[in-house]
Design an enzyme around this catalytic site. Structure first.
Site, mmCIF file in Angstrom:
data_model
loop_
_atom_site.group_PDB
_atom_site.id
_atom_site.type_symbol
_atom_site.label_atom_id
_atom_site.label_comp_id
_atom_site.label_asym_id
_atom_site.label_seq_id
_atom_site.Cartn_x
_atom_site.Cartn_y
_atom_site.Cartn_z
ATOM 1 N N LYS A 152 -9.341 12.277 15.062
ATOM 2 C CA LYS A 152 -9.368 10.860 15.406
ATOM 3 C C LYS A 152 -10.642 10.243 14.830
ATOM 4 O O LYS A 152 -11.716 10.851 14.901
ATOM 5 C CB LYS A 152 -9.332 10.725 16.925
ATOM 6 C CG LYS A 152 -9.283 9.302 17.455
ATOM 7 C CD LYS A 152 -9.188 9.342 18.981
ATOM 8 C CE LYS A 152 -9.058 7.952 19.586
ATOM 9 N NZ LYS A 152 -8.868 8.018 21.060
ATOM 10 N N SER B 295 -5.005 5.638 22.781
ATOM 11 C CA SER B 295 -5.574 5.163 21.529
ATOM 12 C C SER B 295 -5.571 6.199 20.412
ATOM 13 O O SER B 295 -5.873 5.871 19.254
ATOM 14 C CB SER B 295 -7.015 4.701 21.774
ATOM 15 O OG SER B 295 -7.831 5.786 22.202
ATOM 16 N N SER C 61 -5.419 8.341 26.628
ATOM 17 C CA SER C 61 -5.338 8.199 25.169
ATOM 18 C C SER C 61 -5.018 9.468 24.397
ATOM 19 O O SER C 61 -4.831 9.421 23.188
ATOM 20 C CB SER C 61 -6.643 7.599 24.627
ATOM 21 O OG SER C 61 -6.769 6.261 25.034
#
Length: 531
Positions: free
Chosen positions: A80, A155, A179
């Site tokens: 990420k 996210s 997330s």
């Protein structure tokens, strides 16, 4: 290429160890698949092709020389884009992060490299691990591989998509309110939010210091366990890192005491019948393996959400305060709609939220004494369409994953079925802090008995630019002069521009919901309810 992409991380590790597959073959197939499909999916923001191929060659040489480091040696893992990578852009999905090149790897990245993992790239994230699927950022949101017109979860959106599409064997995400588990649920993979403090946050752009968890997404619970083995451990450079190791896994599911949190869908939230059936299905499978299942209850979802939002949004605003004050329009609409709501909270609200948090943690003690494991949905339904997203939903509706960020214990999301329109249905298994091996063992037991986790999306090649974008509707500043004056005053106190009607409209939109949260937290506390 398809055969390699459909390997689990554990399966690839076994083939590499047996010299049936080389790390270089796997890496080359990974980049070929990214080239074929990611233009449409948008899971990556940066490819690390040259360094990854070099790492794969080095892994093959070491393995050939009898120096295999372990199961991650030679397997492909992506990150990420809030995990710092030395010499490689780590922008957090934000225009304000462009040009940010770290000079040091995050501790988790260092540990992956030490385990021999091949880091292939940086993955799409909602802005600074917050916000929603925004089309006004430097990179468009990642698309759901099961249907590109649908949300991929956030996210850690790129992390879920990349694993589901076979563009890496494992990925790192973060979980502050759901997330990791949200993208795992909507993208049809497995995601583990480890216990708070078990995995280092050093070198990871913060969302909330109080609730940030770093953890893995992969195809199976077994894969997530292998990644956790490399990631977990005390880090003196993370002030919240814990030296406590995870407890041992149970030998079997026999005698395991499981609580089904039916009030999550019967009282607290509107959950699709398909998700309810998926939760009952997980309970039935584990019951068939010898577990004891009964209805359980914890505090309502809204209680946990009030605590998390009041604390986390206040911390997020502080993290990005300078840029919010000096260049707010360089942030995306969705991020601003959440971050700016923090100006409605006071120091009293922040302290009250911490004291309420203390009460909620105490309330979990008898629950954890009675139940080894808790089952709940990981979403309220299958992935919604991208054009259905509205920023104000963040303030109006509590998240079904957030309670377990606040408890600090582990929670694992896995696929437990598919909707009538072919989208994954995710269910979460949660436990007391540092019982990570328990949720992984239960997930692995469920996946061994069912076929849901073996389904793969059918991908299409194509031009991502041809896909329709869905910009958010502009917020409207109410005509009520009192509301305008209040928003302007709050902006001024926070050091924000006082004459930007777009910003004032976002503050006004969040204000009634933030005030309602603060009112619910304003109660009598005992002296023992510390922060």
């Amino acid at each position: 290429m398809a055969d390699l992409a459909h390997l689990s991380l554990a399966g690839a590790a076994r083939r590499i160890a047996a010299r049936e597959l080389s790390a270089l073959e796997l890496a080359e197939a990974t980049f070929a698949r990214i080239a074929a499909f990611d233009e449409r999916l948008g899971s990556h923001v940066t490819l690390m092709t040259e360094s990854a191929l070099a790492a794969a060659r080095a892994a093959d040489a070491e393995i050939a020389a009898g120096r295999r480091r372990g199961p991650l040696h030679g397997v492909t893992v992506a990150l990420k884009d809030i995990y710092d990578t030395e010499g490689v852009l780590t922008a957090g999905g934000s225009r304000t992060g462009l040009g940010r090149i770290p000079d040091r790897d995050a501790e988790t990245v260092r540990r992956l490299r030490a385990a021999g993992a091949v880091i292939t790239g940086k993955l799409t994230t909602h802005e600074y691990a917050h916000g929603g699927p925004s089309f006004d950022l430097p990179w468009p949101p990642a698309r759901n591989p099961w249907n590109v017109e649908h949300f991929s979860g956030g996210s850690s959106s790129g992390s879920g998509v990349a694993v589901a599409a076979g563009l890496c064997l494992g990925a790192l995400g973060t979980d502050t309110g759901g997330s990791i588990r949200g993208p795992a649920a909507l993208s049809g993979v497995t995601g583990l939010m480890p216990s708070y403090g078990l995995v280092s946050r050093r070198g990871v752009i913060p969302n909330s210091f109080t609730f940030d968890h770093c953890g893995p997404l992969a195809w199976t619970a077994e894969d997530c366990g292998l990644l956790l083995d490399a990631l977990a451990g005390f880090d003196p450079e993370d002030p919240r890192s814990s030296p406590e190791p995870p407890r041992a896994a149970p030998a079997s599911m026999a005698g395991l005491r499981i609580g089904l949190l039916r009030h999550f869908w019967e009282e607290d939230l509107s959950v699709s019948p398909e998700l309810v059936a998926a939760c009952e299905h997980v309970a039935d499978v584990l019951r068939g393996l010898g577990a004891e299942v009964e209805t359980a209850r914890i505090a309502p979802v809204q209680d946990w959400y009030d605590v998390k939002i009041t604390i986390a949004e206040s911390e997020l605003f502080n993290v990005h305060r300078r840029n919010l004050q000096s260049r707010p329009r360089d942030f995306g609409h969705d991020f601003l709609s959440r971050a700016l709501g923090a100006v409605c909270f006071t120091a009293q609200d922040y302290v009250a939220a911490h004291r309420r948090w203390r009460q909620l943690l105490r309330s979990m003690k008898p629950v954890h004494e009675r139940f080894d494991l808790l089952i709940a949905p990981s979403a309220t339904g299958p992935a919604p369409r991208l054009d259905a997203h509205r920023t104000v939903s963040f303030w109006r509706s509590p998240s079904i994953t957030t309670p377990f960020d606040v408890t600090g214990g582990p929670a694992l999301t896995l696929t437990a079925g598919f909707s009538a329109n072919g989208l994954p249905l995710g269910v979460q298994l949660a436990a007391a802090p540092f019982h990570d091996r328990l949720v992984l063992a239960a997930g692995q037991a469920f996946q061994a008995e069912t076929e849901w986790g073996r389904r793969r999306p059918v991908l299409e090649a194509g031009d991502g630019a041809a896909l329709e974008a869905y910009p958010l509707p502009a917020p409207e500043l109410p005509r009520d002069r009192a509301i305008q004056d209040e928003a302007r005053t709050l902006a001024a106190l926070a050091g924000l521009p006082e004459d930007d009607e777009f910003l004032l409209a976002l503050i006004a939109e969040a204000a009634p919901h933030a005030r309602a949260m603060a009112a619910r937290l304003d109660r009598d506390y005992a002296f023992s309810d510390e922060i």
